[in-house]
Design an enzyme around this catalytic site. Structure first.
Site, PDB file in Angstrom:
ATOM      1  N   ASP A   1      -5.145   7.179   1.496  1.00 61.16           N
ATOM      2  CA  ASP A   1      -4.822   8.213   2.040  1.00 61.16           C
ATOM      3  C   ASP A   1      -6.252   9.295   2.501  1.00 61.16           C
ATOM      4  OD1 ASP A   1      -5.110   8.703  -0.685  1.00 61.16           O
ATOM      5  OD2 ASP A   1      -3.654  10.463  -0.407  1.00 61.16           O
TER       6      ASP A   1
ATOM      7  N   GLY B   1      -8.044  11.368  -7.899  1.00 59.87           N
ATOM      8  CA  GLY B   1      -7.441  12.332  -8.089  1.00 59.87           C
ATOM      9  C   GLY B   1      -6.710  11.909  -9.526  1.00 59.87           C
TER      10      GLY B   1
ATOM     11  N   GLY C   1      -9.710  10.331  -3.238  1.00 59.15           N
ATOM     12  CA  GLY C   1      -9.923  11.721  -3.215  1.00 59.15           C
ATOM     13  C   GLY C   1     -11.189  12.067  -2.669  1.00 59.15           C
TER      14      GLY C   1
ATOM     15  N   GLU D   1      -6.446   2.024  -3.440  1.00 64.44           N
ATOM     16  CA  GLU D   1      -5.078   2.172  -3.576  1.00 64.44           C
ATOM     17  C   GLU D   1      -4.100   1.015  -3.439  1.00 64.44           C
ATOM     18  OE1 GLU D   1      -7.412   5.991  -2.376  1.00 64.44           O
ATOM     19  OE2 GLU D   1      -7.396   3.911  -1.718  1.00 64.44           O
TER      20      GLU D   1
END
Length: 367
Positions: free
Chosen positions: A158, A79, A127, A150
Site C-alpha cells: 500500500d 508502520g 510505510g 506485505e
C-alpha cells in the site's frame, strides 16, 4: 545535528519528539526520531509530517526539504502493525484513520512544490517507502534495503506501492510485490524507486551541501555511479514468469523456467497468503492502467479496509510478529481455492463517506 528545532513537534521535548524539524540555511531537515523502532511510523508521526510539510511549503526561506531517519539502522521500518493487529482482532477503527491520513501524506509528498530529498539509507519498509519513494529526489546508499513485505503477512503493498511497483520495468515490480522481496540501492534505482546513489558516509555532507548550495550542485558533489543491478539482470526470466494475470498461471510459468531463481521465486510466492497474492496481482494490473497515484491510493484504501476485517492479515501479523511461530495458517491455503468473487470483493466501492477522496492532481491543493 546543529541548528534550531522547530515547534512543529509540540507537546514533546525536542530530543524525545517522534519527528524533529531543523532549519539549516536554505534547507529544512525532517528527522523520523524513533531509532529503537527503526523509526516505524505512528499516527502521530504522520500528522506531524503532514503539518510540517504544509507549513514549509509556504515558508519562502526554505528551498529544499530533507527527510532522514535517526540512528544507524534505517530510514523507516514501516508502520505499527501491532496496533493494526489490535484493531483487526477487536473491531477498532484507529487503523482506518491512520491509513487515510498516511495516504493523504503520500499524495502530498508526491505533489510537493519544493524539492523533497529522501535519504533512503538502511532499512526502508512499507510505510517508509510511502514517505520516501514518492519524493522528487530519492537517495540510496550501499546500506539500503527496501522492501514491500506485505504479502508475507496477508496484506497488499500500500502507501502507493502498487503504483510504484506497477510502473517498474517489465514485471520486476510484480516480482518484488508477490515474493515480498527486498531490493538494494542499485536495484531501487533500476526499478524506479530511487534516483541517486551516495555513500552512506557522505550523507551528513550532503545535508550540509543542501543547506548551502543549489540542489544539483549539492548532489553533484557526492553522487556516485551505482553498482550493476542484479535484479535488472534477472529481467528475462522475471518478465516471462510474472506476465500472467492469474497467480496460478504465474506459478506454472515460473515452474517451467530453467533458472533456479525462478523455482525459488515460485516457492516464495506459494508460501505467501494466497488471497493477498491474488489481490495484489490484480491491484498491480489495475494501478498500471490508472492515470495517477491518487487513483491507486484510493484503490489501496478500499483493499486494506477489507483486509483489516479478513482472516489472513491478522493471522499473518500473529505468525510473524505476535507469536513469531512463522507458521501462518492461511485461509484458503492454496491459490487454487481463491475464487474470483473473493478477489473482486476487495475492490468494491466503499460507502461514499468512507472513500479516500484525494484532490485531483491537476488541482492545486490548498495549503
Amino acid at each position: 545535528m546543529s541548528g534550531q528545532t522547530s515547534d512543529v513537534t509540540v507537546q514533546a521535548a525536542p530530543a524525545e519528539a517522534p519527528v524533529l524539524l531543523e532549519r539549516r540555511g536554505r534547507a529544512a531537515v525532517l528527522t523520523l526520531n524513533r531509532p529503537r523502532a527503526i523509526n516505524a511510523l505512528t499516527h502521530e508521526m504522520v500528522g506531524l509530517l503532514d503539518r510540517a510539510l504544509r507549513e514549509l511549503a509556504d515558508d519562502a526561506s526554505v528551498e529544499v526539504v530533507v527527510l532522514r531517519g535517526a540512528g544507524e539502522r534505517g530510514l523507516c521500518a514501516g508502520g505499527d502493525i501491532v496496533a493494526i493487529h489490535r484493531d483487526a482482532t477487536t473491531g477498532g477503527t484507529g487503523s482506518e484513520d491512520f491509513w487515510r491520513d498516511e495516504y493523504v501524506l503520500n499524495a502530498l509528498i508526491a505533489r510537493y512544490p519544493k524539492p523533497y530529498v529522501a535519504l533512503m539509507d538502511g532499512i526502508v519498509l512499507g510505510g517508509g517507502v510511502g514517505v520516501s519513494a514518492h519524493g522528487s529526489v530519492r537517495v540510496v546508499t550501499e546500506r539500503t534495503r527496501i522492501g514491500m513485505p506485505e504479502t508475507g503477512i496477508g496484506f497488499v503493498p500500500d502507501v502507493g506501492g502498487t503504483w510504484l511497483l506497477s510502473h517498474a520495468p517489465g514485471e520486476l515490480g510484480t516480482y518484488v510485490a508477490l515474493t515480498a522481496g527486498h531490493v538494494d540501492g542499485a536495484d531501487a534505482i533500476a526499478i524506479g524507486l530511487a534516483d541517486h546513489y551516495v555513500a552512506s558516509g557522505d550523507l551528513d555532507r550532503l545535508v550540509d551541501l543542501l543547506a548551502a548550495r543549489p540542489l544539483d550542485e549539492a548532489l553533484g558533489e557526492v553522487t556516485t555511479e551505482p553498482p550493476a543491478s542484479r535484479l535488472l539482470a534477472s529481467r528475462p526470466w522475471v518478465d516471462a514468469g510474472f506476465a500472467a494475470d492469474d497467480v496460478r498461471d504465474v506459478l506454472a510459468a515460473l515452474r517451467e523456467r530453467p533458472e533456479p531463481e525462478a523455482a525459488e521465486a515460485a516457492d516464495a510466492v506459494a508460501a505467501k497468503s494466497p488471497t493477498a497474492v491474488a489481490v495484489t496481482l490484480r491491484a498491480l494490473r489495475g494501478a498500471r492502467a490508472m492515470g495517477s497515484l491518487e487513483e491507486a491510493l484510493a484503490q489501496e484504501y478500499r483493499i486494506v479496509l477489507r483486509m483489516l476485517r479478513g482472516h489472513d492479515f491478522p493471522e499473518g501479523i500473529r505468525a510473524q510478529v505476535i507469536d513469531k511461530d512463522r507458521s501462518p495458517r492461511w485461509r484458503p491455503a492454496s491459490a487454487d481455492d481463491v475464487t474470483a468473487d473473493v478477489v473482486s470483493a476487495h475492490f468494491e466501492p466503499l460507502e461514499p463517506s468512507r472513500e479516500l477522496d484525494l484532490p485531483h492532481p491537476d488541482r492545486t491543493e490548498q495549503q
